[in-house]
Design a protein around this motif. Structure first.
Motif, PDB file in Angstrom:
ATOM      1  N   ILE A  40     -11.206  14.278   3.959  1.00  0.00           N
ATOM      2  CA  ILE A  40     -11.178  13.067   4.786  1.00  0.00           C
ATOM      3  C   ILE A  40     -12.594  12.543   4.995  1.00  0.00           C
ATOM      4  O   ILE A  40     -12.855  11.338   4.895  1.00  0.00           O
ATOM      5  CB  ILE A  40     -10.503  13.343   6.144  1.00  0.00           C
ATOM      6  CG1 ILE A  40      -9.020  13.673   5.954  1.00  0.00           C
ATOM      7  CG2 ILE A  40     -10.675  12.162   7.083  1.00  0.00           C
ATOM      8  CD1 ILE A  40      -8.196  12.533   5.435  1.00  0.00           C
ATOM      9  N   LYS A  41     -13.520  13.424   5.274  1.00  0.00           N
ATOM     10  CA  LYS A  41     -14.914  13.010   5.493  1.00  0.00           C
ATOM     11  C   LYS A  41     -15.528  12.433   4.219  1.00  0.00           C
ATOM     12  O   LYS A  41     -16.319  11.485   4.282  1.00  0.00           O
ATOM     13  CB  LYS A  41     -15.743  14.198   5.980  1.00  0.00           C
ATOM     14  CG  LYS A  41     -15.465  14.580   7.426  1.00  0.00           C
ATOM     15  CD  LYS A  41     -16.408  15.676   7.878  1.00  0.00           C
ATOM     16  CE  LYS A  41     -16.216  15.994   9.350  1.00  0.00           C
ATOM     17  NZ  LYS A  41     -17.162  17.030   9.833  1.00  0.00           N
ATOM     18  N   ALA A  42     -15.172  13.010   3.078  1.00  0.00           N
ATOM     19  CA  ALA A  42     -15.710  12.502   1.821  1.00  0.00           C
ATOM     20  C   ALA A  42     -15.215  11.092   1.533  1.00  0.00           C
ATOM     21  O   ALA A  42     -15.918  10.273   0.939  1.00  0.00           O
ATOM     22  CB  ALA A  42     -15.323  13.440   0.679  1.00  0.00           C
ATOM     23  N   ILE A  43     -14.004  10.789   1.983  1.00  0.00           N
ATOM     24  CA  ILE A  43     -13.421   9.467   1.721  1.00  0.00           C
ATOM     25  C   ILE A  43     -13.816   8.455   2.784  1.00  0.00           C
ATOM     26  O   ILE A  43     -14.188   7.318   2.471  1.00  0.00           O
ATOM     27  CB  ILE A  43     -11.884   9.567   1.637  1.00  0.00           C
ATOM     28  CG1 ILE A  43     -11.473  10.488   0.486  1.00  0.00           C
ATOM     29  CG2 ILE A  43     -11.264   8.181   1.476  1.00  0.00           C
ATOM     30  CD1 ILE A  43      -9.985  10.756   0.428  1.00  0.00           C
ATOM     31  N   HIS A  44     -13.754   8.873   4.054  1.00  0.00           N
ATOM     32  CA  HIS A  44     -13.893   7.923   5.166  1.00  0.00           C
ATOM     33  C   HIS A  44     -15.171   8.101   5.978  1.00  0.00           C
ATOM     34  O   HIS A  44     -15.341   7.420   6.988  1.00  0.00           O
ATOM     35  CB  HIS A  44     -12.687   8.034   6.110  1.00  0.00           C
ATOM     36  CG  HIS A  44     -11.379   7.741   5.435  1.00  0.00           C
ATOM     37  ND1 HIS A  44     -11.036   6.485   4.998  1.00  0.00           N
ATOM     38  CD2 HIS A  44     -10.335   8.568   5.141  1.00  0.00           C
ATOM     39  CE1 HIS A  44      -9.826   6.532   4.456  1.00  0.00           C
ATOM     40  NE2 HIS A  44      -9.381   7.776   4.520  1.00  0.00           N
ATOM     41  N   GLY A  45     -16.030   8.999   5.600  1.00  0.00           N
ATOM     42  CA  GLY A  45     -17.256   9.183   6.352  1.00  0.00           C
ATOM     43  C   GLY A  45     -17.197  10.403   7.256  1.00  0.00           C
ATOM     44  O   GLY A  45     -16.138  10.989   7.487  1.00  0.00           O
ATOM     45  N   VAL A  46     -18.363  10.782   7.786  1.00  0.00           N
ATOM     46  CA  VAL A  46     -18.464  12.020   8.555  1.00  0.00           C
ATOM     47  C   VAL A  46     -17.592  12.020   9.804  1.00  0.00           C
ATOM     48  O   VAL A  46     -17.117  13.066  10.246  1.00  0.00           O
ATOM     49  CB  VAL A  46     -19.944  12.285   8.924  1.00  0.00           C
ATOM     50  CG1 VAL A  46     -20.453  11.211   9.878  1.00  0.00           C
ATOM     51  CG2 VAL A  46     -20.107  13.675   9.525  1.00  0.00           C
ATOM     52  N   HIS A  47     -17.355  10.849  10.403  1.00  0.00           N
ATOM     53  CA  HIS A  47     -16.525  10.778  11.608  1.00  0.00           C
ATOM     54  C   HIS A  47     -15.067  10.458  11.299  1.00  0.00           C
ATOM     55  O   HIS A  47     -14.254  10.346  12.216  1.00  0.00           O
ATOM     56  CB  HIS A  47     -17.078   9.733  12.578  1.00  0.00           C
ATOM     57  CG  HIS A  47     -18.455  10.056  13.082  1.00  0.00           C
ATOM     58  ND1 HIS A  47     -18.705  11.142  13.898  1.00  0.00           N
ATOM     59  CD2 HIS A  47     -19.657   9.451  12.865  1.00  0.00           C
ATOM     60  CE1 HIS A  47     -20.003  11.184  14.176  1.00  0.00           C
ATOM     61  NE2 HIS A  47     -20.593  10.176  13.571  1.00  0.00           N
ATOM     62  N   GLY A  48     -14.751  10.299  10.052  1.00  0.00           N
ATOM     63  CA  GLY A  48     -13.364  10.060   9.670  1.00  0.00           C
ATOM     64  C   GLY A  48     -12.774   8.784  10.230  1.00  0.00           C
ATOM     65  O   GLY A  48     -11.554   8.690  10.450  1.00  0.00           O
ATOM     66  N   LEU A  49     -13.625   7.788  10.533  1.00  0.00           N
ATOM     67  CA  LEU A  49     -13.223   6.485  11.106  1.00  0.00           C
ATOM     68  C   LEU A  49     -12.732   6.594  12.543  1.00  0.00           C
ATOM     69  O   LEU A  49     -12.183   5.638  13.076  1.00  0.00           O
ATOM     70  CB  LEU A  49     -12.128   5.825  10.247  1.00  0.00           C
ATOM     71  CG  LEU A  49     -12.508   5.489   8.800  1.00  0.00           C
ATOM     72  CD1 LEU A  49     -11.311   4.853   8.089  1.00  0.00           C
ATOM     73  CD2 LEU A  49     -13.700   4.537   8.766  1.00  0.00           C
ATOM     74  N   LEU A  50     -12.948   7.748  13.174  1.00  0.00           N
ATOM     75  CA  LEU A  50     -12.505   7.898  14.562  1.00  0.00           C
ATOM     76  C   LEU A  50     -13.452   7.233  15.548  1.00  0.00           C
ATOM     77  O   LEU A  50     -13.117   7.075  16.730  1.00  0.00           O
ATOM     78  CB  LEU A  50     -12.384   9.385  14.918  1.00  0.00           C
ATOM     79  CG  LEU A  50     -11.296  10.176  14.197  1.00  0.00           C
ATOM     80  CD1 LEU A  50     -11.310  11.629  14.662  1.00  0.00           C
ATOM     81  CD2 LEU A  50      -9.924   9.564  14.451  1.00  0.00           C
ATOM     82  N   ASP A  51     -14.636   6.863  15.079  1.00  0.00           N
ATOM     83  CA  ASP A  51     -15.629   6.286  15.975  1.00  0.00           C
ATOM     84  C   ASP A  51     -15.522   4.769  16.079  1.00  0.00           C
ATOM     85  O   ASP A  51     -16.342   4.132  16.737  1.00  0.00           O
ATOM     86  CB  ASP A  51     -17.036   6.660  15.513  1.00  0.00           C
ATOM     87  CG  ASP A  51     -17.289   6.259  14.060  1.00  0.00           C
ATOM     88  OD1 ASP A  51     -16.301   6.039  13.328  1.00  0.00           O
ATOM     89  OD2 ASP A  51     -18.465   6.175  13.671  1.00  0.00           O
ATOM     90  N   SER A  52     -14.507   4.170  15.457  1.00  0.00           N
ATOM     91  CA  SER A  52     -14.378   2.713  15.527  1.00  0.00           C
ATOM     92  C   SER A  52     -12.921   2.313  15.369  1.00  0.00           C
ATOM     93  O   SER A  52     -12.130   3.013  14.722  1.00  0.00           O
ATOM     94  CB  SER A  52     -15.210   2.038  14.427  1.00  0.00           C
ATOM     95  OG  SER A  52     -14.764   2.451  13.144  1.00  0.00           O
ATOM     96  N   ASP A  53     -12.572   1.186  15.980  1.00  0.00           N
ATOM     97  CA  ASP A  53     -11.223   0.647  15.871  1.00  0.00           C
ATOM     98  C   ASP A  53     -11.081  -0.043  14.512  1.00  0.00           C
ATOM     99  O   ASP A  53     -11.835  -0.943  14.180  1.00  0.00           O
ATOM    100  CB  ASP A  53     -10.968  -0.358  17.002  1.00  0.00           C
ATOM    101  CG  ASP A  53      -9.491  -0.725  17.107  1.00  0.00           C
ATOM    102  OD1 ASP A  53      -8.715  -0.239  16.262  1.00  0.00           O
ATOM    103  OD2 ASP A  53      -9.142  -1.490  18.012  1.00  0.00           O
ATOM    104  N   ILE A  54     -10.114   0.392  13.734  1.00  0.00           N
ATOM    105  CA  ILE A  54      -9.941  -0.135  12.385  1.00  0.00           C
ATOM    106  C   ILE A  54      -9.284  -1.508  12.445  1.00  0.00           C
ATOM    107  O   ILE A  54      -8.172  -1.655  12.940  1.00  0.00           O
ATOM    108  CB  ILE A  54      -9.090   0.820  11.532  1.00  0.00           C
ATOM    109  CG1 ILE A  54      -9.740   2.200  11.489  1.00  0.00           C
ATOM    110  CG2 ILE A  54      -8.892   0.269  10.134  1.00  0.00           C
ATOM    111  CD1 ILE A  54      -8.896   3.248  10.835  1.00  0.00           C
TER     112      ILE A  54
END
Length: 291
Positions: A40-54
């Motif tokens: 998940i981190k490799a695809i979406h970044g170290v925070h897994g997109l949890l740090d922002s509203d998609i």
């Protein structure tokens, strides 16, 4: 909805689904060494997109899980707020940097002066701090064990989305389930009486009570004011050696029953008898209407 909130103790599938979805977010935060988390981190970044509203139109299983959880937050159900980070050895956080700063300061050889006094004060303050050298970990506030549980999240989402039905549901173990459910509907005025059907826009030839065509068919009329219902209630009171009492509504009966002094076991039997009597009154009404 839970019985204590006026429901039947059956949670919604919507709440259960959201509780299971959020479990994946909890695992993402609490299982840093898992293989799927690294993917998940490799695809979406170290925070897994949890740090922002998609807000983009991107779709994937993981993104949809996050969207569903953020949608709950907007409705006032913030499951993220119950995830707390318990600081341990401070690796990868600001507190760990502060501990490293302390070690660095202790190596500095300050000569006399204001800086030396400040160093003494800093050492005194830091020496009183007890550091937990275990690894940092995430804890779930709603459970004393600190672990995420679907049941707690399910109840939280269920109550937040469905609200409270008012008084706690009365549930009798001495009578069949269908009778308990019937009384629950009766108390909440959810039975399909002619009056209730007319309020929903259905064309009803008459909204009068079908038994004697006297009085509007309201729940309170069918089970209390109607001549047949009134007679049944008086016979039950006479059988139990109680004074005659005219009830006007389920709330009126509930208040009277709560103030009646009697041994608990006997009182449970009498309550069950009232429930069953009303059940048969409704069956009698249905035979009059449909036969």
């Amino acid at each position: 909805m839970a019985k204590i909130h006026g429901g039947l103790g059956v949670g919604s599938f919507f709440a259960l689904n959201r509780a299971f979805l959020f479990k994946w977010i909890w695992r993402f935060q609490s299982s840093p060494d898992s293989l799927w988390m690294r993917v998940i981190k490799a695809i979406h970044g170290v925070h897994g997109l949890l740090d922002s509203d998609i807000r983009s139109n991107r779709h994937s299983v993981w993104i949809d899980i996050i969207r569903a959880s953020y949608a709950l937050r907007k409705k006032g159900v913030d499951l993220f707020g119950y995830c707390k980070k318990l600081i341990g050895n401070g690796v990868n956080n600001f507190f760990g940097w502060m501990c490293g700063l302390e070690k660095h300061l202790l190596k500095i050889d300050y000569r006399s002066g204001a800086k030396s006094d400040q160093l003494v004060g800093l050492n005194s303050t830091l020496s009183s701090i007890s550091v937990n050298w275990d690894r940092d970990k995430w804890v779930w506030d709603l459970d004393t064990s600190g672990n995420y549980t679907v049941s707690y999240a399910w109840n939280l989402v269920d109550f937040a989305t469905l609200g409270s039905g008012g008084n706690a549901t009365r549930w009798m173990c001495l009578i069949p389930i269908e009778v308990n459910i019937f009384y629950w509907k009766m108390f909440l005025d959810r039975l399909p009486t002619r009056h209730n059907l007319s309020l929903k826009g259905l064309e009803i030839q008459s909204i009068l009570c079908p038994v004697y065509n006297d009085g509007v068919e309201l729940v309170n009329h069918v089970f209390f004011s109607c001549f047949v219902a009134n007679g049944v209630i008086h016979r039950i009171l006479k059988w139990w050696g109680l004074e005659e009492h005219d009830f006007n509504s389920t709330i009126d009966w509930s208040d009277w029953f709560g103030n009646t002094r009697m041994w608990k076991n006997l009182k449970d039997v009498m309550e069950g008898m009232f429930f069953v009597a009303w059940w048969f009154l409704w069956m009698f009404r249905n035979r009059v209407v449909f036969l």
